[in-house]
Design a protein around this motif. Structure first.
Motif, PDB file in Angstrom:
ATOM      1  N   TYR A   1       0.865  -1.178   0.000  1.00  0.00           N
ATOM      2  CA  TYR A   1       0.000   0.000   0.000  1.00  0.00           C
ATOM      3  C   TYR A   1       0.898   1.224   0.000  1.00  0.00           C
ATOM      4  O   TYR A   1       1.826   1.319   0.807  1.00  0.00           O
ATOM      5  N   VAL A   2       0.603   2.153  -0.901  1.00  0.00           N
ATOM      6  CA  VAL A   2       1.401   3.375  -1.002  1.00  0.00           C
ATOM      7  C   VAL A   2       0.480   4.582  -0.979  1.00  0.00           C
ATOM      8  O   VAL A   2      -0.552   4.607  -1.663  1.00  0.00           O
ATOM      9  N   ASN A   3       0.832   5.558  -0.179  1.00  0.00           N
ATOM     10  CA  ASN A   3       0.091   6.812  -0.113  1.00  0.00           C
ATOM     11  C   ASN A   3       1.028   7.954  -0.506  1.00  0.00           C
ATOM     12  O   ASN A   3       2.112   8.093   0.054  1.00  0.00           O
TER      13      ASN A   3
ATOM     14  N   VAL B   1      -1.810  -1.316  -4.082  1.00  0.00           N
ATOM     15  CA  VAL B   1      -2.745  -0.200  -3.956  1.00  0.00           C
ATOM     16  C   VAL B   1      -1.961   1.105  -3.841  1.00  0.00           C
ATOM     17  O   VAL B   1      -0.999   1.180  -3.074  1.00  0.00           O
ATOM     18  N   VAL B   2      -2.350   2.115  -4.618  1.00  0.00           N
ATOM     19  CA  VAL B   2      -1.728   3.439  -4.535  1.00  0.00           C
ATOM     20  C   VAL B   2      -2.840   4.478  -4.368  1.00  0.00           C
ATOM     21  O   VAL B   2      -3.783   4.505  -5.168  1.00  0.00           O
TER      22      VAL B   2
END
Lengths: 69, 69, 69, 69, 69, 69
Positions: D3-5, D43-44
């Protein structure tokens, strides 16, 4: 005392107030029942993300929806 | 170099630019004074959250405000 | 009701308990004074990050420290 | 599965759909190539932050831009 | 496709593997039932936070526990 | 000035220092090339998450690995 952050895409005008409340109550109850956490200080924050800003499988959700995924 | 994220509800039209600056300066100074962190690279991000999307005590803040809490 | 997350690198054995309390009190007071937020429900979470896992300027903080930055 | 934010300021009307896709693809590929992570479940999430709400060096980005920084 | 982050304090040795699974399943089901979100791509990340690093009411959770709160 | 947070599971002893640097450089370059963001103030934080604490498809990654997923 727990803190929960839920990120979902904003689709069809976004979540209704009732849907948001269902998520807030559901998560708060889950933490109370599973870990005996105090509901009174449980914080839940819901972020509704534009479908162009949410990527899965190297694609934007907006494009996945158009492709029927 | 620290990173700080502040989440508050968006009430009465939201925070003013001056209030945001007060938070940014206050947190940056706190980290410099307490931990000797470099203000030049301290990042502060403020998220203003819709009152329906923020839950406390299994209630939405919007409903808590109506109930005078 | 605000939620604050502070991320700092873990250096020299990490923050002391007193330093953490100073950050928690400082942020809670800042939000009470600036926005009239209720201290009783203000949540502050401090994450101490390994210096190899924190990047600034395309470098790891561990290497920046060795280089005297 | 990663997961990347990504948090960037919203400037000049915000990122285009193509820029967002470039970020999503670039991060997903980077994780696949570096760590062999599965692109299908990566997921980004991209957050575009108002320039008044983003602080660096105890200043708002909006004021830094005015000052030519 | 939703992403959920749960932050709780690490107490009495931390959560068991079964408690973590109960949280993961519970949140995933809640999002499927409430918003029809696909469980296969729902991500849940649980952060266990040291009690000294978690503040509520301008106090560390470690001290609140000692005081019987 | 961007802030990026990467969450991956901690497997086989965790990421090496070199893998972390590759991620930090890769994301910083991607933001510079795509959005012309200043690398000097780009922050990247990598969180390595215990496989029991990371859920996908209502399962823990630890169990998915055992099942060959």
């Amino acid at each position: 005392m727990p803190y929960v952050n839920i990120k979902v895409t904003k689709e069809n005008g976004g979540l209704t107030k009732e849907e948001k409340l269902t998520l807030i109550k559901g998560v708060t109850n889950l933490l109370a029942e599973t870990l005996n956490k105090n509901p009174a200080s449980t914080v839940v924050v819901i972020d509704e993300i534009d479908m162009d800003n949410y990527g899965l499988g190297a694609e934007q959700i907006s494009d996945r929806r158009k492709a029927g995924k």
